[in-house]
Design a protein around this motif. Structure first.
Motif, PDB file in Angstrom:
ATOM      1  N   GLU A 155       0.793  -1.138  -0.264  1.00 40.94           N
ATOM      2  CA  GLU A 155       0.332   0.573  -0.286  1.00 40.94           C
ATOM      3  C   GLU A 155       0.654   1.477  -0.222  1.00 40.94           C
ATOM      4  OE1 GLU A 155      -3.389   2.204   2.643  1.00 40.94           O
ATOM      5  OE2 GLU A 155      -3.093  -0.081   2.869  1.00 40.94           O
ATOM      6  N   TYR A 156       1.994   1.055   0.448  1.00 42.70           N
ATOM      7  CA  TYR A 156       2.641   2.538   0.449  1.00 42.70           C
ATOM      8  C   TYR A 156       3.404   2.746  -0.690  1.00 42.70           C
ATOM      9  CZ  TYR A 156       6.415  -1.024   1.325  1.00 42.70           C
ATOM     10  OH  TYR A 156       6.943  -2.521   1.509  1.00 42.70           O
ATOM     11  N   VAL A 157       3.146   1.980  -1.639  1.00 43.66           N
ATOM     12  CA  VAL A 157       3.910   1.601  -2.687  1.00 43.66           C
ATOM     13  C   VAL A 157       2.906   2.300  -3.892  1.00 43.66           C
ATOM     14  CG1 VAL A 157       4.527   1.142  -4.874  1.00 43.66           C
ATOM     15  CG2 VAL A 157       6.177   0.744  -3.366  1.00 43.66           C
ATOM     16  N   THR A 158       1.594   1.826  -3.694  1.00 46.03           N
ATOM     17  CA  THR A 158       0.106   1.603  -4.783  1.00 46.03           C
ATOM     18  C   THR A 158      -0.361   3.559  -4.116  1.00 46.03           C
ATOM     19  OG1 THR A 158      -1.544   0.816  -3.011  1.00 46.03           O
ATOM     20  CG2 THR A 158      -0.228  -0.295  -4.887  1.00 46.03           C
ATOM     21  N   ALA A 159       0.119   3.800  -3.314  1.00 45.83           N
ATOM     22  CA  ALA A 159      -0.558   5.175  -2.003  1.00 45.83           C
ATOM     23  C   ALA A 159      -0.346   6.321  -3.517  1.00 45.83           C
ATOM     24  CB  ALA A 159       0.035   5.645  -1.298  1.00 45.83           C
ATOM     25  N   PHE A 160       1.099   6.506  -4.195  1.00 44.95           N
ATOM     26  CA  PHE A 160       1.341   7.115  -5.530  1.00 44.95           C
ATOM     27  C   PHE A 160       1.153   6.590  -7.223  1.00 44.95           C
ATOM     28  CE2 PHE A 160       4.387   6.884  -1.434  1.00 44.95           C
ATOM     29  CZ  PHE A 160       4.421   8.762  -1.310  1.00 44.95           C
ATOM     30  N   HIS A 161       0.483   5.842  -7.367  1.00 40.23           N
ATOM     31  CA  HIS A 161      -0.023   5.838  -7.994  1.00 40.23           C
ATOM     32  C   HIS A 161      -1.156   6.318  -8.765  1.00 40.23           C
ATOM     33  CE1 HIS A 161       1.564   1.223  -8.287  1.00 40.23           C
ATOM     34  NE2 HIS A 161       2.650   2.257  -8.333  1.00 40.23           N
ATOM     35  N   ASN A 162      -2.469   7.177  -8.174  1.00 36.99           N
ATOM     36  CA  ASN A 162      -3.096   7.807  -8.287  1.00 36.99           C
ATOM     37  C   ASN A 162      -1.921   8.914  -9.183  1.00 36.99           C
ATOM     38  OD1 ASN A 162      -5.395   9.545  -8.317  1.00 36.99           O
ATOM     39  ND2 ASN A 162      -5.203  10.332  -6.409  1.00 36.99           N
ATOM     40  N   SER A 163      -3.145   9.829 -10.353  1.00 41.47           N
ATOM     41  CA  SER A 163      -2.347  10.993 -10.996  1.00 41.47           C
ATOM     42  C   SER A 163      -2.325  12.103 -10.241  1.00 41.47           C
ATOM     43  CB  SER A 163      -2.569  10.185 -12.612  1.00 41.47           C
ATOM     44  OG  SER A 163      -3.906  10.851 -12.402  1.00 41.47           O
ATOM     45  N   SER A 164      -3.707  11.946 -10.469  1.00 40.73           N
ATOM     46  CA  SER A 164      -4.157  13.378  -8.895  1.00 40.73           C
ATOM     47  C   SER A 164      -4.038  13.568  -8.281  1.00 40.73           C
ATOM     48  CB  SER A 164      -6.006  14.123  -9.535  1.00 40.73           C
ATOM     49  OG  SER A 164      -6.626  12.581  -8.861  1.00 40.73           O
ATOM     50  N   ILE A 165      -2.948  13.064  -7.626  1.00 43.26           N
ATOM     51  CA  ILE A 165      -1.993  13.130  -6.090  1.00 43.26           C
ATOM     52  C   ILE A 165      -1.950  14.273  -5.365  1.00 43.26           C
ATOM     53  CG2 ILE A 165       0.233  12.292  -6.466  1.00 43.26           C
ATOM     54  CD1 ILE A 165       0.246  10.767  -3.613  1.00 43.26           C
ATOM     55  N   LYS A 166      -2.438  14.660  -4.896  1.00 42.13           N
ATOM     56  CA  LYS A 166      -1.949  16.387  -3.972  1.00 42.13           C
ATOM     57  C   LYS A 166      -1.164  16.605  -2.815  1.00 42.13           C
ATOM     58  CE  LYS A 166      -6.034  18.650  -6.465  1.00 42.13           C
ATOM     59  NZ  LYS A 166      -6.984  19.303  -6.626  1.00 42.13           N
ATOM     60  N   PHE A 167      -0.320  16.729  -2.590  1.00 42.00           N
ATOM     61  CA  PHE A 167       0.171  16.897  -1.229  1.00 42.00           C
ATOM     62  C   PHE A 167      -0.100  18.560  -0.659  1.00 42.00           C
ATOM     63  CE2 PHE A 167       2.440  14.475  -4.160  1.00 42.00           C
ATOM     64  CZ  PHE A 167       2.961  13.752  -3.618  1.00 42.00           C
ATOM     65  N   PRO A 168      -0.824  18.056   0.754  1.00 44.03           N
ATOM     66  CA  PRO A 168      -0.935  19.222   1.918  1.00 44.03           C
ATOM     67  C   PRO A 168       0.758  20.970   1.827  1.00 44.03           C
ATOM     68  CG  PRO A 168      -1.489  17.989   3.224  1.00 44.03           C
ATOM     69  CD  PRO A 168      -0.496  17.259   1.857  1.00 44.03           C
ATOM     70  N   LEU A 169       0.484  21.613   1.367  1.00 47.16           N
ATOM     71  CA  LEU A 169       1.354  22.379   2.389  1.00 47.16           C
ATOM     72  C   LEU A 169       1.510  23.188   3.685  1.00 47.16           C
ATOM     73  CD1 LEU A 169       2.694  24.224  -1.604  1.00 47.16           C
ATOM     74  CD2 LEU A 169       4.232  21.912   0.577  1.00 47.16           C
ATOM     75  N   PRO A 170       1.212  22.675   4.818  1.00 49.14           N
ATOM     76  CA  PRO A 170       0.448  23.295   5.852  1.00 49.14           C
ATOM     77  C   PRO A 170       1.678  23.990   6.173  1.00 49.14           C
ATOM     78  CG  PRO A 170       1.327  21.594   6.332  1.00 49.14           C
ATOM     79  CD  PRO A 170       1.634  21.234   4.971  1.00 49.14           C
ATOM     80  N   HIS A 171       1.569  25.273   7.005  1.00 48.65           N
ATOM     81  CA  HIS A 171       2.260  26.207   7.514  1.00 48.65           C
ATOM     82  C   HIS A 171       3.826  26.537   6.842  1.00 48.65           C
ATOM     83  CE1 HIS A 171       3.575  28.459  11.701  1.00 48.65           C
ATOM     84  NE2 HIS A 171       4.241  28.057  11.571  1.00 48.65           N
ATOM     85  N   ARG A 172       3.169  27.144   5.997  1.00 51.71           N
ATOM     86  CA  ARG A 172       4.460  27.570   5.240  1.00 51.71           C
ATOM     87  C   ARG A 172       4.957  29.017   5.761  1.00 51.71           C
ATOM     88  NH1 ARG A 172       2.354  27.330  -1.206  1.00 51.71           N
ATOM     89  NH2 ARG A 172       0.429  28.317   0.161  1.00 51.71           N
ATOM     90  N   VAL A 173       6.386  29.100   6.397  1.00 52.42           N
ATOM     91  CA  VAL A 173       6.811  30.608   6.727  1.00 52.42           C
ATOM     92  C   VAL A 173       7.239  31.073   6.299  1.00 52.42           C
ATOM     93  CG1 VAL A 173       7.653  31.167   9.040  1.00 52.42           C
ATOM     94  CG2 VAL A 173       6.585  29.161   9.137  1.00 52.42           C
ATOM     95  N   MET A 174       7.432  32.777   5.586  1.00 46.29           N
ATOM     96  CA  MET A 174       8.427  33.385   5.006  1.00 46.29           C
ATOM     97  C   MET A 174       9.548  33.617   5.728  1.00 46.29           C
ATOM     98  SD  MET A 174       7.286  37.078   4.533  1.00 46.29           S
ATOM     99  CE  MET A 174       5.572  36.797   3.852  1.00 46.29           C
ATOM    100  N   LYS A 175      10.579  33.756   5.228  1.00 43.82           N
ATOM    101  CA  LYS A 175      11.896  32.826   4.696  1.00 43.82           C
ATOM    102  C   LYS A 175      12.104  34.879   5.533  1.00 43.82           C
ATOM    103  CE  LYS A 175      13.056  29.664   1.175  1.00 43.82           C
ATOM    104  NZ  LYS A 175      14.355  30.119   0.580  1.00 43.82           N
ATOM    105  N   SER A 176      12.956  34.997   6.539  1.00 41.22           N
ATOM    106  CA  SER A 176      13.463  36.170   6.736  1.00 41.22           C
ATOM    107  C   SER A 176      14.324  37.346   6.315  1.00 41.22           C
ATOM    108  CB  SER A 176      14.711  35.447   8.307  1.00 41.22           C
ATOM    109  OG  SER A 176      15.613  35.221   7.725  1.00 41.22           O
ATOM    110  N   GLN A 177      14.259  36.974   5.327  1.00 36.43           N
ATOM    111  CA  GLN A 177      15.403  37.288   4.242  1.00 36.43           C
ATOM    112  C   GLN A 177      14.183  38.908   3.806  1.00 36.43           C
ATOM    113  OE1 GLN A 177      17.493  35.993   1.394  1.00 36.43           O
ATOM    114  NE2 GLN A 177      15.993  35.495   0.004  1.00 36.43           N
ATOM    115  N   PHE A 178      13.237  37.975   3.640  1.00 33.47           N
ATOM    116  CA  PHE A 178      11.884  38.370   2.927  1.00 33.47           C
ATOM    117  C   PHE A 178      10.359  39.468   4.070  1.00 33.47           C
ATOM    118  CE2 PHE A 178      12.996  35.175  -0.112  1.00 33.47           C
ATOM    119  CZ  PHE A 178      13.137  36.241  -1.185  1.00 33.47           C
TER     120      PHE A 178
END
Length: 191
Positions: A155-178
């Motif tokens: 199952e840990y391999v077949t989980a990536f066979h979905n062509s419309s797979i999406k990965f969440p991007l939680p808590h994106r912190v702005m870099k200190s230089q910006f």
């Protein structure tokens, strides 16, 4: 007691080490020709090792147990590096292996999504060391085959066979230089 220094300074004598990326080698060897056997049969073996020295050592390790030919009465004809035909395409690999644990010898089948067979075996050694505390010297790779997506079992391999797979991007912190020191609004890190 007098201790004899090892020929390899960083590892104990007779131990296999699988640190870093492994390479796929094909080693071709045979028994030395003699009067009784002028044309001895050739033995070809695929070995995954860090360098050619380790690949030759593992070749003799397996050949001694399988065909009763050891380094003293044998010779290596050739050793070649096998490179991946499609190094930029991700593939599914099924690996059959055997390892010795504290309680006995076990057979196992594992699947990996990697770019090459050598990368899959490298991931195998790392995962077996972390999950099962298997030392590299106790693990023997029996076969490595490319598996079609429809034939994958884990199952840990077949989980990536979905062509419309999406990965969440939680808590994106702005870099200190910006980032400014003072701002009118609190930053929004959840999108």
């Amino acid at each position: 007691s007098c201790l004899r220094p090892s020929s390899f300074p960083n590892e104990a004598r007779g131990k296999m080490k699988a640190s870093g990326n492994l390479t796929q080698y094909v080693v071709l060897g045979r028994r030395m020709p003699s009067e009784t056997q002028t044309k001895p049969p050739l033995y070809r073996m695929t070995i995954y090792a860090g360098d050619t020295v380790t690949a030759k050592s593992r070749f003799w390790y397996f050949l001694k147990r399988l065909k009763r030919v050891k380094k003293a009465n044998g010779e290596i004809i050739s050793i070649t590096v096998i490179s991946e035909k499609r190094p930029k395409a991700i593939k599914n690999y099924g690996i059959a292996l055997r390892y010795d644990s504290r309680s006995g010898t076990h057979n196992m089948y594992r699947e990996y999504r990697e770019l090459s067979k050598a990368d899959a075996v490298t991931a195998l050694y790392a995962e077996m060391a972390s999950r099962h505390r298997v030392r590299a010297r106790s693990l023997q790779v029996i076969s490595v085959v490319e598996v079609a997506s429809k034939d994958c079992k884990r199952e840990y391999v077949t989980a990536f066979h979905n062509s419309s797979i999406k990965f969440p991007l939680p808590h994106r912190v702005m870099k200190s230089q910006f980032k400014t020191t003072f701002a009118a609004n609190r930053p929004n890190t959840c999108y």
